[in-house]
Scaffold this motif. Structure first.
Motif, PDB file in Angstrom:
ATOM      1  N   VAL A 154       0.877  -1.175   0.000  1.00 11.66           N
ATOM      2  CA  VAL A 154       0.000   0.000   0.000  1.00 11.66           C
ATOM      3  C   VAL A 154       0.914   1.225   0.000  1.00 11.66           C
ATOM      4  O   VAL A 154       1.593   1.507   0.994  1.00 11.66           O
ATOM      5  CB  VAL A 154      -0.927   0.017   1.225  1.00 11.66           C
ATOM      6  N   GLY A 155       0.926   1.944  -1.114  1.00 14.98           N
ATOM      7  CA  GLY A 155       1.826   3.080  -1.220  1.00 14.98           C
ATOM      8  C   GLY A 155       3.262   2.619  -1.199  1.00 14.98           C
ATOM      9  O   GLY A 155       3.692   1.776  -1.984  1.00 14.98           O
ATOM     10  N   ASP A 156       4.014   3.167  -0.253  1.00 20.43           N
ATOM     11  CA  ASP A 156       5.418   2.781  -0.142  1.00 20.43           C
ATOM     12  C   ASP A 156       5.634   1.745   0.959  1.00 20.43           C
ATOM     13  O   ASP A 156       6.775   1.491   1.369  1.00 20.43           O
ATOM     14  CB  ASP A 156       6.279   4.019   0.125  1.00 20.43           C
ATOM     15  N   ARG A 157       4.565   1.112   1.401  1.00 20.94           N
ATOM     16  CA  ARG A 157       4.682   0.131   2.472  1.00 20.94           C
ATOM     17  C   ARG A 157       4.089  -1.205   2.038  1.00 20.94           C
ATOM     18  O   ARG A 157       3.131  -1.258   1.255  1.00 20.94           O
ATOM     19  CB  ARG A 157       3.976   0.610   3.744  1.00 20.94           C
ATOM     20  N   THR A 158       4.669  -2.282   2.615  1.00 18.46           N
ATOM     21  CA  THR A 158       4.150  -3.636   2.388  1.00 18.46           C
ATOM     22  C   THR A 158       3.980  -4.301   3.756  1.00 18.46           C
ATOM     23  O   THR A 158       4.883  -5.007   4.246  1.00 18.46           O
ATOM     24  CB  THR A 158       5.095  -4.455   1.501  1.00 18.46           C
ATOM     25  N   PRO A 159       2.873  -4.041   4.424  1.00 20.08           N
ATOM     26  CA  PRO A 159       2.690  -4.552   5.777  1.00 20.08           C
ATOM     27  C   PRO A 159       2.453  -6.060   5.807  1.00 20.08           C
ATOM     28  O   PRO A 159       1.928  -6.649   4.862  1.00 20.08           O
ATOM     29  CB  PRO A 159       1.461  -3.791   6.267  1.00 20.08           C
ATOM     30  N   LEU A 160       2.858  -6.677   6.904  1.00 13.36           N
ATOM     31  CA  LEU A 160       2.614  -8.087   7.169  1.00 13.36           C
ATOM     32  C   LEU A 160       1.203  -8.246   7.735  1.00 13.36           C
ATOM     33  O   LEU A 160       0.775  -7.471   8.592  1.00 13.36           O
ATOM     34  CB  LEU A 160       3.652  -8.613   8.163  1.00 13.36           C
ATOM     35  N   ILE A 161       0.506  -9.260   7.269  1.00 12.42           N
ATOM     36  CA  ILE A 161      -0.827  -9.586   7.774  1.00 12.42           C
ATOM     37  C   ILE A 161      -0.751 -10.990   8.359  1.00 12.42           C
ATOM     38  O   ILE A 161      -0.314 -11.932   7.676  1.00 12.42           O
ATOM     39  CB  ILE A 161      -1.896  -9.548   6.659  1.00 12.42           C
ATOM     40  N   LEU A 162      -1.160 -11.168   9.604  1.00 16.47           N
ATOM     41  CA  LEU A 162      -1.135 -12.472  10.264  1.00 16.47           C
ATOM     42  C   LEU A 162      -2.545 -12.880  10.658  1.00 16.47           C
ATOM     43  O   LEU A 162      -3.332 -12.049  11.135  1.00 16.47           O
ATOM     44  CB  LEU A 162      -0.246 -12.438  11.505  1.00 16.47           C
ATOM     45  N   GLY A 163      -2.845 -14.173  10.471  1.00 19.99           N
ATOM     46  CA  GLY A 163      -4.158 -14.677  10.850  1.00 19.99           C
ATOM     47  C   GLY A 163      -4.084 -16.096  11.373  1.00 19.99           C
ATOM     48  O   GLY A 163      -3.148 -16.853  11.042  1.00 19.99           O
ATOM     49  N   THR A 164      -5.033 -16.454  12.228  1.00 19.09           N
ATOM     50  CA  THR A 164      -5.143 -17.827  12.738  1.00 19.09           C
ATOM     51  C   THR A 164      -6.598 -18.252  12.665  1.00 19.09           C
ATOM     52  O   THR A 164      -7.521 -17.423  12.794  1.00 19.09           O
ATOM     53  CB  THR A 164      -4.659 -17.921  14.197  1.00 19.09           C
ATOM     54  N   MET A 165      -6.810 -19.557  12.489  1.00 18.28           N
ATOM     55  CA  MET A 165      -8.154 -20.125  12.479  1.00 18.28           C
ATOM     56  C   MET A 165      -8.075 -21.533  13.064  1.00 18.28           C
ATOM     57  O   MET A 165      -7.265 -22.356  12.600  1.00 18.28           O
ATOM     58  CB  MET A 165      -8.729 -20.145  11.063  1.00 18.28           C
ATOM     59  N   LEU A 166      -8.872 -21.791  14.088  1.00 11.07           N
ATOM     60  CA  LEU A 166      -8.862 -23.085  14.775  1.00 11.07           C
ATOM     61  C   LEU A 166     -10.276 -23.662  14.828  1.00 11.07           C
ATOM     62  O   LEU A 166     -11.271 -22.954  14.609  1.00 11.07           O
ATOM     63  CB  LEU A 166      -8.319 -22.942  16.201  1.00 11.07           C
ATOM     64  N   ASP A 167     -10.317 -24.980  15.107  1.00 12.44           N
ATOM     65  CA  ASP A 167     -11.587 -25.663  15.386  1.00 12.44           C
ATOM     66  C   ASP A 167     -12.547 -25.631  14.190  1.00 12.44           C
ATOM     67  O   ASP A 167     -13.753 -25.406  14.354  1.00 12.44           O
ATOM     68  CB  ASP A 167     -12.239 -24.999  16.617  1.00 12.44           C
ATOM     69  N   GLN A 168     -12.025 -25.857  13.007  1.00  9.77           N
ATOM     70  CA  GLN A 168     -12.852 -25.932  11.798  1.00  9.77           C
ATOM     71  C   GLN A 168     -13.138 -27.417  11.478  1.00  9.77           C
ATOM     72  O   GLN A 168     -12.198 -28.182  11.209  1.00  9.77           O
ATOM     73  CB  GLN A 168     -12.135 -25.269  10.628  1.00  9.77           C
ATOM     74  N   HIS A 169     -14.385 -27.779  11.535  1.00  7.81           N
ATOM     75  CA  HIS A 169     -14.774 -29.177  11.353  1.00  7.81           C
ATOM     76  C   HIS A 169     -15.702 -29.319  10.137  1.00  7.81           C
ATOM     77  O   HIS A 169     -16.726 -28.626  10.046  1.00  7.81           O
ATOM     78  CB  HIS A 169     -15.462 -29.712  12.607  1.00  7.81           C
ATOM     79  N   PHE A 170     -15.337 -30.241   9.255  1.00  5.42           N
ATOM     80  CA  PHE A 170     -16.137 -30.508   8.055  1.00  5.42           C
ATOM     81  C   PHE A 170     -17.394 -31.292   8.448  1.00  5.42           C
ATOM     82  O   PHE A 170     -17.329 -32.234   9.250  1.00  5.42           O
ATOM     83  CB  PHE A 170     -15.307 -31.298   7.041  1.00  5.42           C
ATOM     84  N   ASP A 171     -18.531 -30.891   7.855  1.00  6.86           N
ATOM     85  CA  ASP A 171     -19.790 -31.551   8.160  1.00  6.86           C
ATOM     86  C   ASP A 171     -19.960 -32.740   7.208  1.00  6.86           C
ATOM     87  O   ASP A 171     -20.497 -32.621   6.117  1.00  6.86           O
ATOM     88  CB  ASP A 171     -20.947 -30.562   7.990  1.00  6.86           C
TER      89      ASP A 171
END
Length: 567
Positions: free
Chosen positions: A425-442
């Motif tokens: 974005v502009g002159d910056r490239t920020p880091l994006i971090l994410g987590t996702m737990l407990d995802q169960h397929f039906d």
């Protein structure tokens, strides 16, 4: 003959019978003296009390005997004022009653208890006898202050002077100590009005229908969380902590391969298991570099490699000591809802939350060696028969600029994922971090395989939405007063920004701001424009910072400020 009424002596007051009366306060009516009236002038001739003798008035030749001879009429009666000194006696300080003579003897011997039953007997002592008051003693004369009273008065006068001197000395000592004490270090402080900034606009996150998730931009802070943050099984996401402890205990510099690690028989045996992720084809005594071992741990998620590294780091036969290090690191990072029971995550008792895993992800991404390894879609390692294929290969090869970190799946945990992405974005490239737990397929889900696909798809939606909405906004303009430098003694010098303070985030995101000091100690005096710290948002390597400087000159604390300080 004029009769003088005898005042009663109160019992128990022997002192009153010998104390001289005060002639200057007596009157005729007080002592019952008859007066002669001069018929020619119509005035009364009052007889001074000091001229009254035993038995009558001075000069009376009809009512009583001569004062120089013996009294033949009978016993004398003590007259009030009998012991009062004559005028010439007052001048010399010698009392008439103190001179021994016949009259004294008669007055003493002729008194009887019948005449004065109420009065106690007065004992008179001759001069120079034991217990007598010498007529030559100046302290015995009326109006003379005894020496001990004079000393007490002098002490009473000197005592306040002494306390004043003590107070002055203490004040001087206090002033010296206060002015010579080390000054407190100046501290830059942020004004409450600039404690946070909200990026204009609105953004809706496509959260999953179940489980828990969290997203953060290390450069600006938390974007949002979803679901109840309760500890759940992590599966192979636990290996992120295994890598963190490994690189903390045995650091790897950028481009360095690290020491060689020998494969033991236990790692070879565990590589033959068909019910878990493992590295196959190993032989006892085979050696690999630490960097290659890190690749085998994070890319294909080898459980047997996780346990081998745990034993190597602690130089022990079991993984127990390493697991203790994992939990200690979690506490240090503030992961209060996380518990590790094994280094691989296969044990369902290894649990955590999405928010806790974000804290770990931000910490581990600071290692150059870790970032380089987890961004690889695949890798080849000398000594292995097959290449290493990343479980995140589809995400890594997408247009979303995802650069790792780790997947996990099994029946208790379902699908789990920690990911890292970037967006310029502009002159910056920020880091994006994410987590996702407990995802169960039906539906049918053998060993969590379908749940793994589910967590990848749900995470991809979030990454895509954030990347599309990232924007830049100016939180504080250049030259704006954002805080002050506190000298610790009540002095405040305004602080201004040297540049526009711009942040990158999603619309509606609240960015927390703070002022951080520079590395060197701050001075107690400095000219205007001196840099004293930074206006900061976010944390770590991606934190946003701009310098803050003194708007006015900083002066050293005054003498009164030093004198009256408490700290």
């Amino acid at each position: 003959m004029t009769r003088i009424s005898q005042p009663e002596d109160k019992p128990g007051t022997a002192e009153a019978s010998t104390r001289p009366a005060r002639p200057d306060v007596e009157t005729d009516t007080d002592i019952g003296i008859d007066t002669d009236t001069d018929t020619e002038t119509g005035t009364e001739d009052r007889v001074p009390s000091e001229h009254i003798c035993d038995g009558g008035t001075e000069g009376s030749d009809t009512d009583g005997p001569d004062t120089d001879g013996p009294d033949t009429d009978g016993p004398d009666t003590d007259i009030p004022g009998d012991d009062v000194p004559d005028s010439d006696e007052r001048d010399t300080g010698v009392s008439h009653t103190d001179v021994p003579g016949d009259d004294d003897k008669e007055r003493t011997e002729d008194r009887t208890p019948e005449e004065h039953p109420e009065a106690p007997k007065a004992t008179r002592t001759a001069p120079n006898e034991p217990g007598s008051v010498s007529a030559l003693d100046p302290a015995s004369a009326p109006g003379t202050t005894p020496p001990e009273m004079t000393a007490r008065r002098r002490l009473n006068i000197r005592r306040p002077r002494l306390w004043v001197a003590v107070a002055l000395v203490l004040g001087l000592v206090l002033a010296t100590v206060q002015t010579l004490r080390p000054l407190p270090a100046p501290v830059p402080r942020l004004e409450a009005a600039h404690a946070s900034y909200t990026i204009p606009g609105h953004f809706t996150m496509p959260w999953p229908g179940e489980g828990q998730a969290a997203v953060t931009l290390p450069g600006t802070g938390m974007v949002g969380t979803h679901g109840r943050q309760r500890p759940v099984p992590t599966a192979s996401v636990a290996k992120v902590m295994t890598a963190y402890v490994l690189l903390t205990e045995r650091p790897l510099r950028k481009g360095e391969e690290g020491p060689m690690i020998e494969v033991d028989a236990k790692a070879v045996e565990e590589g033959r298991s068909k019910h878990e992720s493992r590295i196959k084809g190993l032989t006892a005594g085979q050696k690999f570099s630490q960097r290659d071992m890190l690749k085998m741990l994070m890319i294909p998620s080898g459980n047997n490699i996780a346990r081998l590294l745990a034993r190597w780091v602690t130089d022990s036969r079991t993984e127990a000591a390493f697991v203790r290090k994992m939990n200690a690191a979690a506490r240090k990072l503030g992961m209060k809802d996380t518990t590790y029971t094994d280094p691989s995550g296969l044990d369902a008792a290894t649990v955590s939350t999405a928010v806790d895993q974000l804290k770990l992800a931000e910490a581990v991404m600071r290692f150059d060696a870790f970032r380089a390894v987890v961004a690889l879609p695949s890798a080849t390692v000398d000594g292995l028969d097959e290449p290493l294929i990343n479980n995140m290969d589809k995400l890594l090869m997408s247009e979303l600029s995802i650069r790792g970190i780790k997947t996990g799946s099994n029946t208790p945990a379902g699908g789990t994922l920690v990911w890292a992405a970037y967006k310029t974005v502009g002159d910056r490239t920020p880091l994006i971090l994410g987590t996702m737990l407990d995802q169960h397929f039906d539906g049918a889900d053998p060993n969590g395989a379908n749940s793994l696909t589910l967590v990848k798809d749900n995470s991809k939606k979030i990454v895509r939405a954030i990347r599309a909405s990232l924007t830049s906004a100016t939180a504080v303009r250049k030259g704006r007063v954002v805080g002050y430098l506190d000298d610790g003694l009540g002095g405040r010098t305004p602080l201004v920004t040297e540049e526009d303070f711009t942040v990158v985030g999603v619309p509606g995101q609240r960015v927390e701001l703070r002022i951080t000091a520079r590395g060197a100690p701050l001075p107690h005096s400095a000219k205007a424009g001196t840099e004293v710290g930074f206006l900061t948002a976010g944390s770590g390597q991606d934190a946003v910072k701009v310098p803050v400087t003194l708007r006015n000159a900083l002066s050293s604390p005054s003498f009164m400020a030093k004198l009256t300080r408490w700290s």
